[in-house]
Design an enzyme around this catalytic site. Sequence first.
Site, PDB file in Angstrom:
ATOM      1  N   HIS A 166       3.413  -2.500   3.254  1.00 38.79           N
ATOM      2  CA  HIS A 166       3.510  -1.110   2.896  1.00 38.79           C
ATOM      3  C   HIS A 166       4.783  -0.951   2.352  1.00 38.79           C
ATOM      4  CE1 HIS A 166       0.380  -1.226   5.940  1.00 38.79           C
ATOM      5  NE2 HIS A 166      -0.187  -0.064   5.268  1.00 38.79           N
TER       6      HIS A 166
ATOM      7  N   ASP B 259       0.828  -1.101  -0.037  1.00 35.43           N
ATOM      8  CA  ASP B 259       0.065  -0.048  -0.060  1.00 35.43           C
ATOM      9  C   ASP B 259       0.785   1.240  -0.163  1.00 35.43           C
ATOM     10  OD1 ASP B 259      -2.268  -1.619   0.227  1.00 35.43           O
ATOM     11  OD2 ASP B 259      -3.058  -0.645   2.034  1.00 35.43           O
TER      12      ASP B 259
END
Length: 464
Positions: free
Chosen positions: A343, A171
């Site tokens: 992430h 992400d």
Amino acid sequence: MIPTLQHTASALLFAAVMVSAQSATSSSAAPSASSSSTSSGILAQSSPSWLPSFSAPSGVNSGYPTGAIDTGATLDKTQLNSTAYPDPWSPATTDHSEITAVMNSLDWTKVPDAPPNKAASDGSVTFGNYDESKDPYCWWSDTNCVKPKVDYLPEDVSYCPTAGDWGLNYDDGPYNPSDDDTELNAYAEPVLYNFLAANNNQKATLFYIGSNVVTYPAAAKRAINDGHILCVHTWSHPAMTTQTNIQVVAEFYWTLRAIKEATGVTPKCWRPPYGDVDDRVRAIAWQMGMTTMIWDEDSNDWNMPGDGGGNLPWDTVNGYFEGWVDARKNGSDTQHGHIVLEHELNNATVKMTEKWLPTLQQTFNVKSIHDCMGITQPYWETQWVYPANASGNSTSHANTTTTTTTAPSASNGSPSSAAASSSDHPGTAAAAGDSATPASSASSLTTSTALGLAMLAATAFFSS
């Protein structure tokens, strides 16, 4: 750093509560003609016609890369034309003719009339008096619901159906270089993408912040040229159920526009920041051409000390990865594969990937989320066809027990998915991560039920 959302989700309900779709309260646009449905009853999708027709971007492949990929250490820092977009990391602009065009194109009778949730001063969702015992709008943040309560939307993607698969995803990208900290730049893109390329030409699904694409389009170009799959993660990373209908449209639109201008592709996938989604937001996303993707395990990597990170000890996150590897090796992880939230947010998250990816590749079949679902055409541009097992990492591992909980359709379907148990934290330009609670197991569906849901979603997702 903005505080973390802290809310323990209740158990998922098994009784479906059907919600009558109402006209959007925050839209002044007249409803479009009624949307058609597929033979499965899922609302039909069509290619987003309201996006501009950009010229083919320079330096981008016209389809999936088949030759050697670029692993150069530097990228051009030229930005997209910022005057055509909202200010980076500011709320997505709604007062714009392009947003009006999208609003006019949607069938608001197919958007449930769920009121926007309240946001606290720190950006987190307040749960108020929501009736979680009925969960009328399948609100993930409160109940971890992933199966919409309306029958014209497909179930969210939240896990890989085949045991042993690891749906690699990141992400908050693309990770932009810092203006004033050369140490942080040592981890900005293309560092992660080059690391993936050097480790078995590994592919991943990337959920992009529109603001980051506008300010660093060369990184998005590098990612798609490397064979990664690009998805939407909103323009400014708000809790989406706190947004009005037109704000939801704007958060999606400007991100889709930036990705298309930078790379030439229009994603069919998105992930809600903090996992915060309900049937109202799902319905808007679906009509804008995107299916919702969540996760079933949570690394909490965003919360480690790092640029924009938190205070969760490195060893805690490290321990989550140890646990997942051990469970697969000792034979206790055989129900289905996993989508573990990670992430490309900062130096700490990239370091964690650098440590664990080689071990994951020895233990799991590491592939993109789309690959683990059998989705080979992730964009509305049909020339982009991705091969199965693109990373070449489907070899025998320490534990070869394989169970397919949801058999992927032969077509490019969207799967059924199990409920996760995780929450998220508010994001800002400096701290745009997702998760907050310790990693948790997913609830698996029976094979027959999951297969039926997968086929239903597959038919819907690629019906148009």
